[in-house]
Structure formats: structure tokens, C-alpha cells
Design an enzyme around this catalytic site. Sequence first.
Site, PDB file in Angstrom:
ATOM      1  N   SER A  46       8.784  -4.423 -14.046  1.00 25.75           N
ATOM      2  CA  SER A  46       8.785  -2.971 -13.912  1.00 25.75           C
ATOM      3  C   SER A  46       9.230  -2.317 -15.229  1.00 25.75           C
ATOM      4  O   SER A  46       8.607  -2.499 -16.259  1.00 25.75           O
ATOM      5  CB  SER A  46       9.674  -2.551 -12.744  1.00 25.75           C
ATOM      6  OG  SER A  46       9.575  -1.176 -12.490  1.00 25.75           O
ATOM      7  N   ASP A  98       5.862   3.909 -15.693  1.00 30.94           N
ATOM      8  CA  ASP A  98       6.688   2.786 -16.138  1.00 30.94           C
ATOM      9  C   ASP A  98       5.790   1.586 -16.412  1.00 30.94           C
ATOM     10  O   ASP A  98       4.562   1.697 -16.425  1.00 30.94           O
ATOM     11  CB  ASP A  98       7.764   2.464 -15.097  1.00 30.94           C
ATOM     12  CG  ASP A  98       7.177   1.948 -13.784  1.00 30.94           C
ATOM     13  OD1 ASP A  98       5.987   2.184 -13.528  1.00 30.94           O
ATOM     14  OD2 ASP A  98       7.914   1.300 -13.013  1.00 30.94           O
ATOM     15  N   ASP A 114       4.828  -1.253 -14.834  1.00 28.65           N
ATOM     16  CA  ASP A 114       3.805  -1.726 -13.900  1.00 28.65           C
ATOM     17  C   ASP A 114       3.068  -0.576 -13.226  1.00 28.65           C
ATOM     18  O   ASP A 114       2.321  -0.775 -12.267  1.00 28.65           O
ATOM     19  CB  ASP A 114       4.392  -2.686 -12.860  1.00 28.65           C
ATOM     20  CG  ASP A 114       5.365  -2.024 -11.895  1.00 28.65           C
ATOM     21  OD1 ASP A 114       6.118  -1.132 -12.333  1.00 28.65           O
ATOM     22  OD2 ASP A 114       5.388  -2.401 -10.713  1.00 28.65           O
ATOM     23  N   ASP A 120       3.788   1.958 -11.285  1.00 31.44           N
ATOM     24  CA  ASP A 120       3.976   2.402  -9.903  1.00 31.44           C
ATOM     25  C   ASP A 120       4.924   3.589  -9.822  1.00 31.44           C
ATOM     26  O   ASP A 120       5.074   4.189  -8.760  1.00 31.44           O
ATOM     27  CB  ASP A 120       4.458   1.256  -9.008  1.00 31.44           C
ATOM     28  CG  ASP A 120       5.882   0.794  -9.303  1.00 31.44           C
ATOM     29  OD1 ASP A 120       6.407   1.107 -10.387  1.00 31.44           O
ATOM     30  OD2 ASP A 120       6.468   0.098  -8.446  1.00 31.44           O
TER      31      ASP A 120
END
Length: 499
Positions: free
Chosen positions: A116, A259, A261, A263
Site C-alpha cells: 500500500s 496511494d 496500490d 485503493d
Amino acid sequence: MTETGPFTVRALMAQSGVAFGTSGARGLASALTDRVAHGCVLGFLQYLRGIGAFAPGTEVALAGDLRPSTPRILRACAQAIRDAGGRPLFCGHVPTPALAHYAFGRAIPSLMVTGSHIPDDRNGIKFHRPTGEILKPDEAGIARQVLAPDAGRFGADGMLAEAAPLPEPVDIEAGYLARYVDFFGSDALSGLRLGLYQHSAVGRDLIARILRALGAEVLPLGRSDRFIPVDTEALRPEDVALARDWAARHRLDAIVSTDGDSDRPLLADHRGEWLRGDLLGLICARELGAECVVTPVSSNTALELSGAFARTIRTRIGSPHVIAAMDEAACETLGPVCGYEANGGFLLGSEVARDGRRLAALPTRDAVLPVVAVLAAARARPLAELCAGLPRRVTFSDRLQDFPTRDSQAILAWLTAGSEADSRARIEAQFGPLAGGLRRIDQTDGLRMTFADGAIIHLRPSGNAPELRLYTEAETDEAARTLNAAALARVRGMAALLA
């Protein structure tokens, strides 16, 4: 744990230092060896098999972000899927919500190799059941799984002796793009000139395609070949400065980013001022006509003060807690149910219907939906005006990095020790000079303190990294920032006192 007998996933993780974070396992990339990654995925699939959600021959979708350790870990995960009797379906390097959208639609398990927003010396694996993210009871079930040692499979360094290549990737991007174009329409963002801060986000190219397909003019900015840990809750000063500079130089209506990833979203107005994720979520929920909104205790209280929703629910921090509460609320609520987090992640718990178009539920963090819904509304009223119409509550967050979790827990334990009167006296001695008399304490997640003048100070050890997060809320941005800095200084003093 030894190599001579069976061991549990819990023991494997404890030995390595890898631990469950949000919706999966996280740790140092050096600790997340092939052996550890392989064992975690085997445990995940064994658990799913036990609850009837996986069987030999089942496809398992997997994807990853752009950090350097991801390709190696993906190969280990694919091997674990094969060893469990499944068929790895490699979906490439795509956003976590795109992977989830594809896998949920096919009712198959999936996993995303990503850390992340955290630095690239760390990584993780997010797990999804065929119908949604793993929840806290699922984590316990995975941890209990027993694994058999395979000494010949891994070297002394914990790496696969022979790592098979990943399968050829399948294209899952078209379905994710169509999700938004079909609902919002191809002219939803027409007339908007948008900057896209790409950095090292895995969705940087796909999100550009989506925004353009919705009619926006998109200017890519800040693309990086080096991983940049952009944290939507604690922006780096350089990210703040970049947005302001880009907005001034390029005459942008807004700036979009995510961010690592992709999401969790970031959205800045025409001045380059980044919106808080919880305000972005509030506006998105209102634009979607939500009846019930679920959000963690750390989110801005403008939610309740807005009076825009029939029902609001507060939870612990983390998407699994939000999802569990959304599931329960969906059984009791006739209208749309959604959730959001202070970090901007938006979760759609039930279908939304509008003008004959339907947007299916996607109960996992999604960066695209809040950005598109709010920008579509901003065609009629500038983004800054949409925000100005909300109750005047401003949240600011910062953190103490490289701060051991045990030290964070020691501070919270010290502040709350003894009787209620003792605890209140201790808290007021530390924070009263900054915010006035203590009104109430909320220990739903960490320690959230509301003071007589309406100011809020919230201390919470991070579940993903050795950090102590500190959230403050006040009536103005300056007041929230000033209070945050002063409260952090007090926390440093407490840490020194308790050392």
C-alpha cells in the site's frame, strides 16, 4: 517452530515478524521471504477450502503493485496456489480495487501483493474471499491453519530453489473502466482539466484512461521509476508543495492521485489544496444518495453535523471493521449503504441506481469512485465551493515514525491507568493546556479525546508499521495543525518520561 514437524501459519508469521495488518499480511520485504509468502497463501486457501470457498481446480486471481520486491513475492504466491491445487490467474500490475472487482464478479478468491502506502522496504499480501475482503474472524482462521514442512522447496535464505515464471497476464482493466463509464456516462467530466499525480502508483495509467473516457482532459504529472510512499493520511511536505505549484502553473480544475496500490484517493482543488479523505468520502456519499454511512471513529465529525444521512455508524479503524458494519446495516436499510475512511478509501456496500443506470456494490477500498463522483459534482460548483458548504470541521493528521508499537501502547496505558478520575486528571494535565477541559473519552480504537471547546485529539498506534498516528480536529485548518504539532510534542515528552 522446526522444519521437522507441522507448524501453523501463526507460528510462521511470529517467527518472521510478518503480521496481519489491513486485510492481509505485512512486514519487511526481507522478512516476507518466499517461504513466508508461500505459507501465508497456503493457509489462506486451506482456510477457504474449509469454509467451502475454494476447491482444487479453482482459479485464484493475483496481482501486484510496483515496489521492487513485488515480482518475487508474486512468484511465490503463484507457486502456493499451484501447490494448493488451484490455478493462478495473473492479472498484472493493477489497482487492488480493479483486481477485487474482477474476482468478485467471477466469485473466485484473489490476492494482491502490495504494501500500500508504506515504504518499499516493506511489502504485504492482501487476501480476498470470493465475495469480499477477509475480515477479522477470517484472519484468525488463516492463522490456525497447519502447514507441512517442505525442506527441499526452499533454500537456507527462505527463497524458492526454483521459482516458476508467472503465467501470462490477463486483461482485467476494461471491466473496471466500464464500471464507471457505464454509470456516470462518457461526458461526466467533460470540460475539466485535471492533473494526475502519477508517482509510482500502480493505477497511474489505468486511472488516466478512466478519466479521459469520462471526458476529462488529463495532464500526467510527477511520474517516478522509484517507489514513492505516498500516504493519503500523512502527506509529505513535498507532495503539498508539488500540488500547489502544478495548480498554479497548469491552470488545473483539480489534481488526482492515489496511494501505491491505488485503493485510496487523493484529490486537490484548483489551488492545489489536498482534500482530507473523510471530507471527500462525505461528499461522495451525499452525491450517491446514501441513506446509511459507515466510517471509523477517526473520521471528521462533519459527517453527523451535515445532517445529510438518515443513519451514521462509527467503527474501529480498518476496512474490515467498516465492511462488517456495512454488511449488518445493509440488512436493515432500504437505501444505499456505503462506507469511507479518513484515508479516503471508499467502499460501496450496496447497489446504487440513478437515471436507469446501476452501480454494483464493491465492498473494498476504491480510489476511483469518490474521485469521479465528486469531480462530476464539481462541474456545476467548483470543488472548493463543495467543501465550503460543509460544516466547519477540519481534521489534520501526522505521525511519529520509527516509533515502536510497544512505546505507543505504553503511552496509552499510562494515560488511561487507574480510576476514571485519575485518567481524566492525567489527560487534562497533558492536553488541557492545549485544548481546555476534557469532555469525553472514546477508546473504540486508540484514545480519542474530545475537549470542551470542541477540539479533538486522537492517539492511535498504527496497525501496519512502527508509527504512532495522531489526529486532531478543530474549526479551522490552522487550529487543527497547531494543535497537532503541540500534541505531538507532548507525546514525545511522555515517551521520554516513560522510557
